[in-house]
Design a protein around this motif. Structure first.
Motif, short mmCIF file in Angstrom:
data_model
loop_
_atom_site.label_atom_id
_atom_site.label_comp_id
_atom_site.label_asym_id
_atom_site.label_seq_id
_atom_site.Cartn_x
_atom_site.Cartn_y
_atom_site.Cartn_z
N PRO A 1 111.28 103.85 51.57
CA PRO A 1 109.90 103.95 52.04
C PRO A 1 109.74 105.15 52.98
O PRO A 1 110.62 105.42 53.80
CB PRO A 1 109.70 102.63 52.80
N LEU A 2 108.61 105.86 52.86
CA LEU A 2 108.36 107.02 53.69
C LEU A 2 107.24 106.72 54.68
O LEU A 2 106.09 106.54 54.28
CB LEU A 2 107.96 108.22 52.83
N PRO A 3 107.55 106.65 55.96
CA PRO A 3 106.48 106.53 56.96
C PRO A 3 105.56 107.74 56.86
O PRO A 3 105.96 108.81 56.38
CB PRO A 3 107.25 106.53 58.30
N ARG A 4 104.34 107.59 57.32
CA ARG A 4 103.36 108.66 57.16
C ARG A 4 103.82 109.97 57.80
O ARG A 4 103.59 111.05 57.26
CB ARG A 4 102.01 108.24 57.73
N GLU A 5 104.51 109.89 58.96
CA GLU A 5 104.98 111.09 59.62
C GLU A 5 105.98 111.85 58.75
O GLU A 5 105.94 113.08 58.63
CB GLU A 5 105.61 110.75 60.98
N GLU A 6 106.92 111.11 58.15
CA GLU A 6 107.91 111.75 57.28
C GLU A 6 107.26 112.28 55.99
O GLU A 6 107.67 113.31 55.46
CB GLU A 6 109.02 110.76 56.94
N MET A 7 106.27 111.55 55.52
CA MET A 7 105.56 112.00 54.33
C MET A 7 104.85 113.33 54.61
O MET A 7 104.91 114.27 53.81
CB MET A 7 104.53 110.93 53.91
N ALA A 8 104.20 113.42 55.77
CA ALA A 8 103.52 114.66 56.14
C ALA A 8 104.51 115.80 56.28
O ALA A 8 104.24 116.94 55.86
CB ALA A 8 102.75 114.45 57.44
N GLU A 9 105.67 115.51 56.87
CA GLU A 9 106.69 116.55 57.02
C GLU A 9 107.17 117.03 55.66
O GLU A 9 107.36 118.24 55.45
CB GLU A 9 107.88 115.99 57.82
N LEU A 10 107.35 116.10 54.71
CA LEU A 10 107.75 116.46 53.35
C LEU A 10 106.71 117.35 52.69
O LEU A 10 107.04 118.38 52.08
CB LEU A 10 107.98 115.19 52.52
N PHE A 11 105.45 116.98 52.81
CA PHE A 11 104.37 117.74 52.17
C PHE A 11 104.28 119.16 52.76
O PHE A 11 104.08 120.14 52.03
CB PHE A 11 103.03 117.03 52.33
N ARG A 12 104.42 119.26 54.08
CA ARG A 12 104.33 120.58 54.72
C ARG A 12 105.53 121.45 54.34
O ARG A 12 105.38 122.66 54.11
CB ARG A 12 104.27 120.42 56.23
N ARG A 13 106.70 120.84 54.27
CA ARG A 13 107.91 121.61 53.96
C ARG A 13 107.92 122.09 52.52
O ARG A 13 108.25 123.25 52.24
CB ARG A 13 109.14 120.75 54.23
N GLU A 14 107.54 121.21 51.60
CA GLU A 14 107.64 121.54 50.18
C GLU A 14 106.40 122.24 49.63
O GLU A 14 106.47 122.90 48.60
CB GLU A 14 107.91 120.27 49.36
N ARG A 15 105.27 122.07 50.32
CA ARG A 15 104.01 122.71 49.91
C ARG A 15 103.74 122.44 48.42
O ARG A 15 103.61 123.36 47.60
CB ARG A 15 104.06 124.21 50.18
N PHE A 16 103.61 121.16 48.09
CA PHE A 16 103.37 120.76 46.70
C PHE A 16 102.01 121.27 46.22
O PHE A 16 101.03 121.27 46.96
CB PHE A 16 103.40 119.23 46.57
N ASP A 17 101.98 121.66 44.96
CA ASP A 17 100.71 122.05 44.35
C ASP A 17 99.87 120.83 43.99
O ASP A 17 98.64 120.91 43.91
CB ASP A 17 100.97 122.87 43.08
#
Length: 250
Positions: free
Chosen positions: A52-68
């Motif tokens: 499970p990804l807490p919202r903070e970790e999810m946001a960090e993942l999205f910012r780091r990977e910059r998904f299209d």
């Protein structure tokens, strides 16, 4: 090659992940458990997060990977995680696409309730054995049903967390049906006849979730179908989501 993220808690999510893996796309697939990881394909460029990804970790993942694009293919009833994914996409300026299962036409004589607590209230007023097919996470809501330990049977995934939830709810081992779907009409009916089921409790998981097979088996066995209503939401069908993926990776 675009970068995509798929939250794949459903059959459709796994199918999209499999398609992307075959295309050697750069895709991150998120599931909540190690068991969910075992159901996923393998492929070059496929990265898997199995917790499970807490919202903070999810946001960090999205910012780091910059998904299209982030595809939310979680279960129709996973309202909290869907809200979390959508909010995180909005907060990180990431494109979000929600995959929806088509609604299923339930039998006219089905009993509809708003949630597990409503189903429990109904079951407490009636007599007869119960088959719960709504998962282990909500079993606690049914523990207060009259004669729960002797009347109820729970079909859950064969995982330690699921078995623990059954034990904590007060179900004896003989009333725990630990198995992995999909489940055919024949198997559903056989279980209902074996355990003299009079009430089948389900969510409207659509065709991909085996709803039709459960409804047909309940009707044939003379059992009452109790359906927890699906939360209303908007999104795209699996075919529309897949079409979008194909357009992006051309």
């Amino acid at each position: 090659m675009p970068k995509l993220c798929v939250f794949a808690g459903t059959t459709e999510g796994r199918e999209i992940a499999e398609f992307l893996a075959e295309q050697s796309a750069d895709v991150t697939v998120c599931v909540a458990t190690e068991y969910g990881e075992t159901l996923l394909p393998q492929g070059e460029g496929l990265h898997i997060s199995a917790r499970p990804l807490p919202r903070e970790e999810m946001a960090e993942l999205f910012r780091r990977e910059r998904f299209d694009l982030v595809i939310d293919a979680t279960h129709p009833y996973a309202k909290r995680i869907t809200e979390s994914i959508a909010a995180t996409c909005a907060g990180t300026d990431t494109e979000y696409l929600r995959l929806l299962r088509p609604d299923t036409a339930a039998p006219e004589n089905a009993v509809f309730v708003e949630d597990a607590a409503g189903a429990a209230e109904y079951l407490d007023r009636v007599d007869g054995n119960i088959l719960l097919t709504t998962g282990s996470r909500e079993l606690h809501a049914f523990a207060s049903v009259r004669d729960f330990a002797s009347r109820a049977y729970a079909r859950v995934l064969p995982m330690e967390d699921s078995l623990r939830a059954c034990r904590e709810a007060g179900l004896p081992p003989a009333h725990i049906l630990a198995m992995q779907g999909p489940f055919s009409y024949a198997l559903n009916r056989a279980l209902m006849e074996q355990f003299h089921i009079r009430f089948l409790v389900t969510k409207d998981g659509g065709a991909a979730g085996g709803f039709d097979e459960k409804a047909a088996a309940a009707s044939a066995a003379g059992a009452q179908l109790v359906v927890i209503r699906r939360p209303p939401e908007q999104g795209e069908t699996a075919s529309e989501v897949l079409k979008r993926c194909k357009e992006m990776i051309r």
